[in-house]
Design a protein around this motif. Sequence first.
Motif, PDB file in Angstrom:
ATOM      1  N   THR A 163       8.713   9.075 -24.863  1.00  0.00           N
ATOM      2  CA  THR A 163       8.133   8.058 -25.745  1.00  0.00           C
ATOM      3  C   THR A 163       8.036   8.542 -27.188  1.00  0.00           C
ATOM      4  O   THR A 163       7.861   7.732 -28.099  1.00  0.00           O
ATOM      5  CB  THR A 163       6.724   7.666 -25.272  1.00  0.00           C
ATOM      6  OG1 THR A 163       5.897   8.832 -25.234  1.00  0.00           O
ATOM      7  CG2 THR A 163       6.774   7.041 -23.879  1.00  0.00           C
ATOM      8  N   LYS A 165       9.131  10.618 -30.798  1.00  0.00           N
ATOM      9  CA  LYS A 165      10.261  11.000 -31.627  1.00  0.00           C
ATOM     10  C   LYS A 165      10.364  12.522 -31.714  1.00  0.00           C
ATOM     11  O   LYS A 165       9.355  13.230 -31.653  1.00  0.00           O
ATOM     12  CB  LYS A 165      10.100  10.443 -33.044  1.00  0.00           C
ATOM     13  CG  LYS A 165      10.387   8.963 -33.186  1.00  0.00           C
ATOM     14  CD  LYS A 165      10.381   8.570 -34.651  1.00  0.00           C
ATOM     15  CE  LYS A 165      10.800   7.120 -34.825  1.00  0.00           C
ATOM     16  NZ  LYS A 165      10.863   6.726 -36.258  1.00  0.00           N
ATOM     17  N   ASN A 400      16.044   6.095 -33.069  1.00  0.00           N
ATOM     18  CA  ASN A 400      15.241   4.872 -33.042  1.00  0.00           C
ATOM     19  C   ASN A 400      15.797   3.856 -32.050  1.00  0.00           C
ATOM     20  O   ASN A 400      15.037   3.165 -31.355  1.00  0.00           O
ATOM     21  CB  ASN A 400      15.167   4.266 -34.439  1.00  0.00           C
ATOM     22  CG  ASN A 400      14.343   5.119 -35.390  1.00  0.00           C
ATOM     23  OD1 ASN A 400      13.558   5.959 -34.962  1.00  0.00           O
ATOM     24  ND2 ASN A 400      14.530   4.919 -36.689  1.00  0.00           N
ATOM     25  N   ARG A 401      17.130   3.765 -31.979  1.00  0.00           N
ATOM     26  CA  ARG A 401      17.740   2.832 -31.018  1.00  0.00           C
ATOM     27  C   ARG A 401      17.434   3.262 -29.584  1.00  0.00           C
ATOM     28  O   ARG A 401      17.116   2.430 -28.723  1.00  0.00           O
ATOM     29  CB  ARG A 401      19.253   2.759 -31.249  1.00  0.00           C
ATOM     30  CG  ARG A 401      19.666   1.982 -32.500  1.00  0.00           C
ATOM     31  CD  ARG A 401      21.176   1.773 -32.552  1.00  0.00           C
ATOM     32  NE  ARG A 401      21.892   2.999 -32.865  1.00  0.00           N
ATOM     33  CZ  ARG A 401      22.355   3.298 -34.081  1.00  0.00           C
ATOM     34  NH1 ARG A 401      22.162   2.466 -35.099  1.00  0.00           N
ATOM     35  NH2 ARG A 401      23.012   4.418 -34.282  1.00  0.00           N
ATOM     36  N   ALA A 404      13.828   2.539 -28.723  1.00  0.00           N
ATOM     37  CA  ALA A 404      13.624   1.094 -28.573  1.00  0.00           C
ATOM     38  C   ALA A 404      14.129   0.616 -27.210  1.00  0.00           C
ATOM     39  O   ALA A 404      13.465  -0.189 -26.534  1.00  0.00           O
ATOM     40  CB  ALA A 404      14.334   0.342 -29.698  1.00  0.00           C
ATOM     41  N   ASN A 407      11.726   1.905 -24.494  1.00  0.00           N
ATOM     42  CA  ASN A 407      10.483   1.124 -24.487  1.00  0.00           C
ATOM     43  C   ASN A 407      10.699  -0.245 -23.842  1.00  0.00           C
ATOM     44  O   ASN A 407       9.854  -0.738 -23.092  1.00  0.00           O
ATOM     45  CB  ASN A 407       9.966   0.960 -25.920  1.00  0.00           C
ATOM     46  CG  ASN A 407       9.381   2.244 -26.464  1.00  0.00           C
ATOM     47  OD1 ASN A 407       8.960   3.120 -25.712  1.00  0.00           O
ATOM     48  ND2 ASN A 407       9.372   2.376 -27.783  1.00  0.00           N
ATOM     49  N   HIS A 408      11.841  -0.852 -24.140  1.00  0.00           N
ATOM     50  CA  HIS A 408      12.175  -2.147 -23.524  1.00  0.00           C
ATOM     51  C   HIS A 408      12.296  -1.995 -22.011  1.00  0.00           C
ATOM     52  O   HIS A 408      11.783  -2.823 -21.244  1.00  0.00           O
ATOM     53  CB  HIS A 408      13.482  -2.669 -24.111  1.00  0.00           C
ATOM     54  CG  HIS A 408      13.990  -3.907 -23.430  1.00  0.00           C
ATOM     55  ND1 HIS A 408      13.406  -5.148 -23.601  1.00  0.00           N
ATOM     56  CD2 HIS A 408      15.026  -4.093 -22.568  1.00  0.00           C
ATOM     57  CE1 HIS A 408      14.054  -6.044 -22.878  1.00  0.00           C
ATOM     58  NE2 HIS A 408      15.048  -5.429 -22.242  1.00  0.00           N
TER      59      HIS A 408
END
Length: 427
Positions: A163, A165, A400-401, A404, A407-408
């Motif tokens: 989760t 960075k 970041n991709r 994301a 997380n989705h």
Amino acid sequence: MQIKDVLLAPGNGAFFYDDQAAIRAGVSQDGFVYVGEPVTPNFESIRVPASSLSVGLVLTDGTVVWGDMMSVQYSGAGGRDPLFDATQIWDLTSRVVEPRLLDVDTSRYLSACSKVFEPFEHERLPLALEYGVSQALLRVAAHQQRSTMAEVICSEFNLPLPTNKVPIYCQSGDTREINVDKMILKAVDVLPHGLINSRQKFGVDGQTFMEFVKWVATRTREIGRPGYNPVLHFDVYGWIGQEIGLESQRIADFICRVADRVPGFTLNVECPADFGSTEAQIENYAKIVSILDNRGSSARIVVDERCNTLEDIRLFAEAKAAHLVQIKTPDVGSLADTARAVLICKENKVGAYVGGSCTETDLSAQASVHVSVATQADMMLAKPGMGVDEAFSIVGNEQNRVLAMLNHRRFQNEKLDEKAVWHAERS
């Protein structure tokens, strides 16, 4: 799903291969060119445009996935593989690796890497070859599983979905002042590398280097946003040892003096000295680490030279011969070993820095991001190239991709779990 064909395509690395031994010997520069004769075997000149070789795996559903092979900037130095030879690697891939790829079960990533990278004629395959083919195999597994490459690594190593960075480290190249400003304005986590690779840049008794370190800290306070406090990381390419001598106590004393000039910052010093062998490097780096720790210094030692393969990394980590290990991806070989290296560092409570080289490509950089995020490395290199903007965007945007998408996926799984509970309560 199987591999039904293998494609090869010549390419360019994002920077140059440089003869480190010749540069250390004090050759002069004429613009971007080094003037003088090369010293390291296979170099026809001191600075050579970086080449790469792409390997494409054609799958039975018609999809083609790619990976890129290349060497690092200072090939042939510090126990590394020799300068990348695209013609030789092309021939070896076609004769030896392609038949293995056409026969391998691609559904399990680690197993596929083990089988494809078996020794040939009792010798390990070139690490650049392992690196590129392992990228392509990782993309095959992700394609088959309809997942990200990070999820494949998490699954293979039984890791939780990440989760957080991973901090990004940028390198300045020779355009130091301008690139430092770029890094500060973009709030880079770790900066600036500095490329302190010559006596001119290090200075007599290290004075030029110390002034540059202080300038970076001052500049950060001048133009950085409020609260911005990056880690200051400088690669000195062994010049502390070369200038003041290969004595652990003196090297540690010097590093403490540098750290004292930038209070409030964590200072990373990469490759303070080259002691000539892996064994000597481990012994002396462990002494330097111990001295700094006993003094409570804010400085941290980062190992690079003489720490190349997975086994090297294991030895340094177990000996606590660094605060942070650079896992130099093309030198480690297979990305599976990069993941293993991070986990070994974590087991031994040593920092794991997934690095690499400015000579890499966009594809190799993106694949490295997935491994870094999946294993939750302590930091990762913005690559390829020696500019800030391109490398920072390639690595930062890919991270970041990935997060994301993860997380989705996590949100979708939670919804499915809630729905299952709802149905179970009513049945």
